[in-house]
Design a protein around this motif. Sequence first.
Motif, PDB file in Angstrom:
ATOM      1  N   ARG A  65       8.321 -43.034-104.504  1.00  0.00           N
ATOM      2  CA  ARG A  65       8.283 -44.483-104.729  1.00  0.00           C
ATOM      3  C   ARG A  65       9.583 -45.128-104.265  1.00  0.00           C
ATOM      4  O   ARG A  65      10.532 -44.452-103.880  1.00  0.00           O
ATOM      5  CB  ARG A  65       8.035 -44.764-106.209  1.00  0.00           C
ATOM      6  N   GLN A  66       9.601 -46.430-104.323  1.00  0.00           N
ATOM      7  CA  GLN A  66      10.789 -47.200-103.951  1.00  0.00           C
ATOM      8  C   GLN A  66      11.855 -47.028-105.026  1.00  0.00           C
ATOM      9  O   GLN A  66      11.511 -46.830-106.167  1.00  0.00           O
ATOM     10  CB  GLN A  66      10.464 -48.687-103.802  1.00  0.00           C
ATOM     11  N   PRO A  67      13.095 -47.069-104.791  1.00  0.00           N
ATOM     12  CA  PRO A  67      13.843 -47.254-103.549  1.00  0.00           C
ATOM     13  C   PRO A  67      14.043 -45.949-102.781  1.00  0.00           C
ATOM     14  O   PRO A  67      14.652 -45.949-101.720  1.00  0.00           O
ATOM     15  CB  PRO A  67      15.178 -47.810-104.023  1.00  0.00           C
ATOM     16  N   TYR A  68      13.509 -44.852-103.305  1.00  0.00           N
ATOM     17  CA  TYR A  68      13.677 -43.553-102.652  1.00  0.00           C
ATOM     18  C   TYR A  68      12.973 -43.530-101.296  1.00  0.00           C
ATOM     19  O   TYR A  68      13.480 -42.928-100.349  1.00  0.00           O
ATOM     20  CB  TYR A  68      13.130 -42.437-103.548  1.00  0.00           C
ATOM     21  N   ARG A  69      11.820 -44.187-101.216  1.00  0.00           N
ATOM     22  CA  ARG A  69      11.072 -44.221 -99.960  1.00  0.00           C
ATOM     23  C   ARG A  69      11.884 -44.895 -98.858  1.00  0.00           C
ATOM     24  O   ARG A  69      12.032 -44.354 -97.768  1.00  0.00           O
ATOM     25  CB  ARG A  69       9.747 -44.963-100.159  1.00  0.00           C
ATOM     26  N   LYS A  70      12.419 -46.060 -99.177  1.00  0.00           N
ATOM     27  CA  LYS A  70      13.200 -46.788 -98.164  1.00  0.00           C
ATOM     28  C   LYS A  70      14.439 -45.995 -97.765  1.00  0.00           C
ATOM     29  O   LYS A  70      14.806 -45.943 -96.595  1.00  0.00           O
ATOM     30  CB  LYS A  70      13.585 -48.164 -98.690  1.00  0.00           C
ATOM     31  N   TRP A  71      15.073 -45.373 -98.740  1.00  0.00           N
ATOM     32  CA  TRP A  71      16.264 -44.565 -98.464  1.00  0.00           C
ATOM     33  C   TRP A  71      15.937 -43.423 -97.502  1.00  0.00           C
ATOM     34  O   TRP A  71      16.649 -43.219 -96.510  1.00  0.00           O
ATOM     35  CB  TRP A  71      16.818 -44.044 -99.792  1.00  0.00           C
ATOM     36  N   LEU A  72      14.863 -42.697 -97.764  1.00  0.00           N
ATOM     37  CA  LEU A  72      14.510 -41.569 -96.905  1.00  0.00           C
ATOM     38  C   LEU A  72      14.056 -42.037 -95.520  1.00  0.00           C
ATOM     39  O   LEU A  72      14.414 -41.425 -94.502  1.00  0.00           O
ATOM     40  CB  LEU A  72      13.422 -40.730 -97.567  1.00  0.00           C
ATOM     41  N   LYS A  93      26.189 -43.117 -95.954  1.00  0.00           N
ATOM     42  CA  LYS A  93      25.985 -44.543 -95.730  1.00  0.00           C
ATOM     43  C   LYS A  93      24.630 -44.995 -96.281  1.00  0.00           C
ATOM     44  O   LYS A  93      24.535 -46.040 -96.936  1.00  0.00           O
ATOM     45  CB  LYS A  93      26.089 -44.852 -94.237  1.00  0.00           C
ATOM     46  N   CYS A  94      23.608 -44.203 -96.053  1.00  0.00           N
ATOM     47  CA  CYS A  94      22.278 -44.560 -96.555  1.00  0.00           C
ATOM     48  C   CYS A  94      22.193 -44.453 -98.078  1.00  0.00           C
ATOM     49  O   CYS A  94      21.525 -45.267 -98.715  1.00  0.00           O
ATOM     50  CB  CYS A  94      21.211 -43.688 -95.892  1.00  0.00           C
ATOM     51  N   VAL A  95      22.865 -43.473 -98.648  1.00  0.00           N
ATOM     52  CA  VAL A  95      22.892 -43.364-100.113  1.00  0.00           C
ATOM     53  C   VAL A  95      23.573 -44.596-100.706  1.00  0.00           C
ATOM     54  O   VAL A  95      23.075 -45.202-101.663  1.00  0.00           O
ATOM     55  CB  VAL A  95      23.611 -42.070-100.572  1.00  0.00           C
ATOM     56  N   ASP A  96      24.703 -44.983-100.143  1.00  0.00           N
ATOM     57  CA  ASP A  96      25.419 -46.157-100.655  1.00  0.00           C
ATOM     58  C   ASP A  96      24.596 -47.429-100.492  1.00  0.00           C
ATOM     59  O   ASP A  96      24.598 -48.291-101.371  1.00  0.00           O
ATOM     60  CB  ASP A  96      26.760 -46.323 -99.936  1.00  0.00           C
ATOM     61  N   ARG A  97      23.916 -47.564 -99.392  1.00  0.00           N
ATOM     62  CA  ARG A  97      23.198 -48.798 -99.103  1.00  0.00           C
ATOM     63  C   ARG A  97      21.883 -48.915 -99.866  1.00  0.00           C
ATOM     64  O   ARG A  97      21.571 -49.973-100.405  1.00  0.00           O
ATOM     65  CB  ARG A  97      22.926 -48.896 -97.615  1.00  0.00           C
ATOM     66  N   LEU A 111      27.501 -36.004-106.526  1.00  0.00           N
ATOM     67  CA  LEU A 111      26.590 -34.869-106.414  1.00  0.00           C
ATOM     68  C   LEU A 111      25.505 -35.150-105.381  1.00  0.00           C
ATOM     69  O   LEU A 111      25.153 -34.283-104.584  1.00  0.00           O
ATOM     70  CB  LEU A 111      25.967 -34.571-107.781  1.00  0.00           C
ATOM     71  N   LEU A 112      24.996 -36.365-105.366  1.00  0.00           N
ATOM     72  CA  LEU A 112      23.984 -36.750-104.395  1.00  0.00           C
ATOM     73  C   LEU A 112      24.547 -36.760-102.974  1.00  0.00           C
ATOM     74  O   LEU A 112      23.889 -36.318-102.031  1.00  0.00           O
ATOM     75  CB  LEU A 112      23.424 -38.128-104.751  1.00  0.00           C
ATOM     76  N   LYS A 113      25.777 -37.223-102.837  1.00  0.00           N
ATOM     77  CA  LYS A 113      26.392 -37.248-101.511  1.00  0.00           C
ATOM     78  C   LYS A 113      26.768 -35.855-101.029  1.00  0.00           C
ATOM     79  O   LYS A 113      26.799 -35.601 -99.827  1.00  0.00           O
ATOM     80  CB  LYS A 113      27.620 -38.154-101.521  1.00  0.00           C
ATOM     81  N   GLU A 114      27.048 -34.946-101.945  1.00  0.00           N
ATOM     82  CA  GLU A 114      27.354 -33.572-101.552  1.00  0.00           C
ATOM     83  C   GLU A 114      26.171 -32.915-100.862  1.00  0.00           C
ATOM     84  O   GLU A 114      26.351 -32.041-100.017  1.00  0.00           O
ATOM     85  CB  GLU A 114      27.739 -32.737-102.776  1.00  0.00           C
ATOM     86  N   ALA A 115      24.970 -33.342-101.237  1.00  0.00           N
ATOM     87  CA  ALA A 115      23.786 -32.775-100.590  1.00  0.00           C
ATOM     88  C   ALA A 115      23.814 -33.042 -99.093  1.00  0.00           C
ATOM     89  O   ALA A 115      23.361 -32.217 -98.299  1.00  0.00           O
ATOM     90  CB  ALA A 115      22.527 -33.369-101.207  1.00  0.00           C
ATOM     91  N   GLY A 116      24.350 -34.181 -98.701  1.00  0.00           N
ATOM     92  CA  GLY A 116      24.427 -34.517 -97.286  1.00  0.00           C
ATOM     93  C   GLY A 116      25.387 -33.654 -96.505  1.00  0.00           C
ATOM     94  O   GLY A 116      25.245 -33.506 -95.292  1.00  0.00           O
ATOM     95  N   THR A 117      26.369 -33.072 -97.185  1.00  0.00           N
ATOM     96  CA  THR A 117      27.327 -32.245 -96.465  1.00  0.00           C
ATOM     97  C   THR A 117      26.725 -30.921 -96.037  1.00  0.00           C
ATOM     98  O   THR A 117      27.123 -30.366 -95.022  1.00  0.00           O
ATOM     99  CB  THR A 117      28.578 -31.979 -97.322  1.00  0.00           C
TER     100      THR A 117
END
Length: 172
Positions: A65-72, A93-97, A111-117
Amino acid sequence: MERLIGGILILTATCGAGYVYCRELNNYIARLRYLRYTFGLIRGEINYAHAPLPEVLSEVAGRVRQPYRKWLLETARALADRSESSFARIWNKCVDRYLDRLDLKEAHSVLLKEAGTFLGSLEKDTLDHTLQMYLNRMDLEIEKQREGLASRIRIGRWLGVMSGLFLIVLLL
């Protein structure tokens, strides 16, 4: 009579504030659980499809669902465009936005941003193990939040009642 009605209104308002606080605590844990669910879907899609990451994110976006859909979807679009140099930079950038509406605590946002690394930089054989470790960390964070939930809810309710009684006594 006016004082009695005023006292009842004050008590009702402060009890309502305590209720809203308790509800927000429950909603926060629900948001963390849904993030964990989303990462479980990403892990499953990577294991099943072995598709490129933009396709995986687009496929998972169709099931959340939103906002997860738009983020992905926006993360997948940015990855396909390669407007930025690294996956981690695009992810952050997408997580922050797009996930700022979640109002995550700083530790959970990190923790969420660490996933991107690690999500964009590992080979497929180690990606599954790393995603499982990340899901385990999410489970631990959710459990830590749930442990103190009952006491915080109780404190929130009592503070609502006691602050209302204090205001009533103060104004009388």
